[in-house]
Structure formats: C-alpha cells, structure tokens
Write an enzyme that holds these catalytic residues in place. Sequence first.
Site, PDB file in Angstrom:
ATOM      1  CB  ALA A  59      34.870  26.690  39.710  1.00 40.68           C
ATOM      2  CG  ASP A 246      30.360  27.546  40.256  1.00 42.96           C
ATOM      3  OD1 ASP A 246      30.990  26.580  40.668  1.00 42.96           O
ATOM      4  OD2 ASP A 246      29.696  28.289  41.012  1.00 42.96           O
TER       5      ASP A 246
HETATM    6  O1  MRU Z   1      27.968  22.922  43.706  1.00 44.46           O
HETATM    7  P1  MRU Z   1      29.356  23.257  44.094  1.00 44.46           P
HETATM    8  O2  MRU Z   1      29.656  23.100  45.530  1.00 44.46           O
HETATM    9  O3  MRU Z   1      30.379  22.625  43.191  1.00 44.46           O
HETATM   10  O4  MRU Z   1      29.373  24.777  43.745  1.00 44.46           O
HETATM   11  C1  MRU Z   1      30.495  25.420  43.488  1.00 44.46           C
HETATM   12  C2  MRU Z   1      30.722  26.359  44.562  1.00 44.46           C
HETATM   13  O5  MRU Z   1      31.225  25.989  45.591  1.00 44.46           O
HETATM   14  C3  MRU Z   1      30.326  27.719  44.459  1.00 44.46           C
HETATM   15  O6  MRU Z   1      29.433  28.075  43.540  1.00 44.46           O
HETATM   16  C4  MRU Z   1      31.505  28.604  44.665  1.00 44.46           C
HETATM   17  O7  MRU Z   1      31.076  29.735  45.250  1.00 44.46           O
HETATM   18  C5  MRU Z   1      32.280  28.845  43.435  1.00 44.46           C
HETATM   19  S1  MRU Z   1      33.283  27.542  43.019  1.00 44.46           S
HETATM   20  C6  MRU Z   1      34.770  28.163  43.351  1.00 44.46           C
END
Ligand code: MRU
Length: 377
Positions: A59, A246
């Site tokens: 995120a 996210d």
């Molecule tokens: O699909 P991604 O790898 O971009 O997903 C985001 C994440 O890594 C997770 O959902 C995470 O736990 C939160 S982002 C800080």
Amino acid sequence: MNVTVRGRTRHYRTVSFDAAKNQVRLIEQRLLPHAFKVVGTRDFRATAVAVRDMVVRGAGAIGATAAYGLAQGARAFRGKDLAKFQAHVEVVFQTLKEARPTAVDPVNAMLDVRRAMSAGTTVAEQQALALAAAAHFADEDVAHCEAIGQHGAKLIRDGMRVLTHCNAGWLAFVDIGTATAPMYAAQAAGRQFHVFCDETRPRSQGATLTAWELAQQGVSHQIIADNAAGFLMWRGEIDLVIVGSDRTLGRTGEVANKIGTYTKAVLAKRHGIPFYVAIPRSTIDWQMKSGRGIPIEERSENEVLGAWGVVARQKEKGERQKSGERAYVRVANPTSGARNPGFDVTPPELITGIITPEGIFKPGELWKHRRKLGGPK
Ligand code: MRU
C-alpha cells in the site's frame, strides 16, 4: 532498511526518485528473494505499468510510487499553458489510479500532491511543487512507520510467537513497514520473539518478501503454509497476529487486506488471540461507508494455477533451463480455470486494535479520532 547483497550492506528505500533523469526508482520485487535489483521507470506510463505488474507493491510503496509518478508526469510536460498542463496532469492521475484499484494510498498520495500543486501559479512552479510534495509523502510514510513501531512494540513481549500475513514490511512501504515496524522496534529494544510468515498464496509475498526482509534483519522466523495457522493457534503456538491493510474504512473500521486475512482474523477470534492491523494515515479511506464498496482486484488465474520461482537444481545436460533461472511452473490441472480475488475485508468485531502513527485505537474509534489521523472535520 539495510540490505546485504554479496557481502555489502547498504541502506535502501523501496521507492525513490532520480530528479536528473526524471525517473522513479524501484526495488524490483518480483525478483526477490533470489535477486536484488533497482530499476528506473522512464515515464509515468511505465511507472503505472510497474505498479500494475507488481514490480512495486504494498500500500504505502504504491502510494509513494503514484506520488512520484504524478510528479514525473507533471515534470515531463513541455509548455506554459496552464489549462493544457492541468488536462495532462489529470491523464497522469487517472493512469496511475487505475493501475491497482484496492489500495487507497495511491489516491490519497496523489490528492496530497495535487493540493500542493494548486499553490503554484505557473507550470514551472506547479512542477516543482509536485516533486516536493511527492518527496514529502515518501518522508512522511517513513515517519508514520517509525511511529507505528513505537506504539506497537509494547505488544511484543519476550518469548512471543507472532503471526503476520503477506508483506506489510519495508518493501510494502518506503521503509520500515507497518506490520513489521513493531517487530523491528521490539528487536531494537532487545526482545526475543519468533515470527511466523504466512506463505500467502497465490503470489507468496510472505514466503518470498517478508521472509527475506526478516532474514536481512536477523529476526527469528519461519514460513508456514497458509493452511497451518489454525492448527498452530489451536496448539497454543501463536500469541499475537499483526497484519497491514490496503484500505481501512475510517467510518466503519473495516479492513481490506491481502486475501486470507479475514480467515486469520476469524481463527484468531476463535482462539482468543489478539489481532492487530498496522496502518499509516494514507491507508484510511474517510469517504466510503461500507466495506462492500471496496473495489477488490481480481487478478490473473495464472497466479492460482501455478507459481513463479527459480530452478532449484542443476538441469541435466541438453535441457534449456539452468539452476537459478526464474521460471513459472504450472501446478494445477491443465483444463481447469481459477478464481483469484486479491483481497478480502475483515469486519471490525474481529480486530483487537488498529496501530496507527497516533496510537492504538479500536477500529470503531477511528472516526472519533479522525482529526488527529488526518481525516475530515
Ligand atoms: O498485492 P500486494 O502485494 O500489493 O498486497 C498488498 C499487501 O502486501 C498486503 O495486503 C499487505 O498486507 C498490506 S500492504 C501494506
């Protein structure tokens, strides 16, 4: 975060900007943990592709990438016509926004940049303000993660076993991370603890990225299959869960995070294990009224039907792939399709607390504390 590659240790940020080349610089996360490489995107469209294809992910990291991408697009504009410039900036904004829909950080970050730009009265002024605002967003992301670490470290006591899901570490932010921030702060305070990283199929961010980060940082850890957490909880081998998000709804306390988070929250509730979510301010969506409205990314079925990795052993003579080469392996039945929602939504009643840069709150208290969390009046 310090990275040691081939015996050399250096500090890196996940996302940075090369002003001379007008390039966003990114750690190429698809190659980790097998190779460490920093790449530059030549224009804002390439930056959007890097977000879409997950060269950079997480995120806060895609938030900073979008902020820099907006500045990159603005700086590439030639001319003095403010109306044409603004129309161009709108195209850049939409292109970067559409790259990945679930995380709200890119939108929040770009709105910050656009707000700052509006103080400029010429194209040149707005271009300079855009870059300054993007750099400010990136610095603030680091400061927020640091503060999350200070607030969250007290949750980790000596001897604890902590579960985390996906990667909400420094690779998912500009530096430090959110779910990992309390771990790094507890480590700095001299506490001994052990982390279980959910593998996080289908893209395996836990097995590849979180495990690599924790290894770099010297934190005791093991990777577990996504399906193992319930059994370990039942056996009393997990004391605490910390994940990232996210998009967290400021009005309801609902948390969108990597697919599988909801399952872990249900399991934690069943076993009386505290379940925390760590977020910077940029992850809070103050507008949306229900988690049902969160756009959940549906990704390629190939992620579920197979897996990426490197060839582990030397191939026989005459075979094309060599050990160490990156390869996609089809695992599933060749005639079957797959469904691949990338995220899920965890309701507030399953969440013990939200660790923010301003302190730890109950999910239902975010709205009450909105002023200090940068929300609306
Ligand atoms: O699909 P991604 O790898 O971009 O997903 C985001 C994440 O890594 C997770 O959902 C995470 O736990 C939160 S982002 C800080």
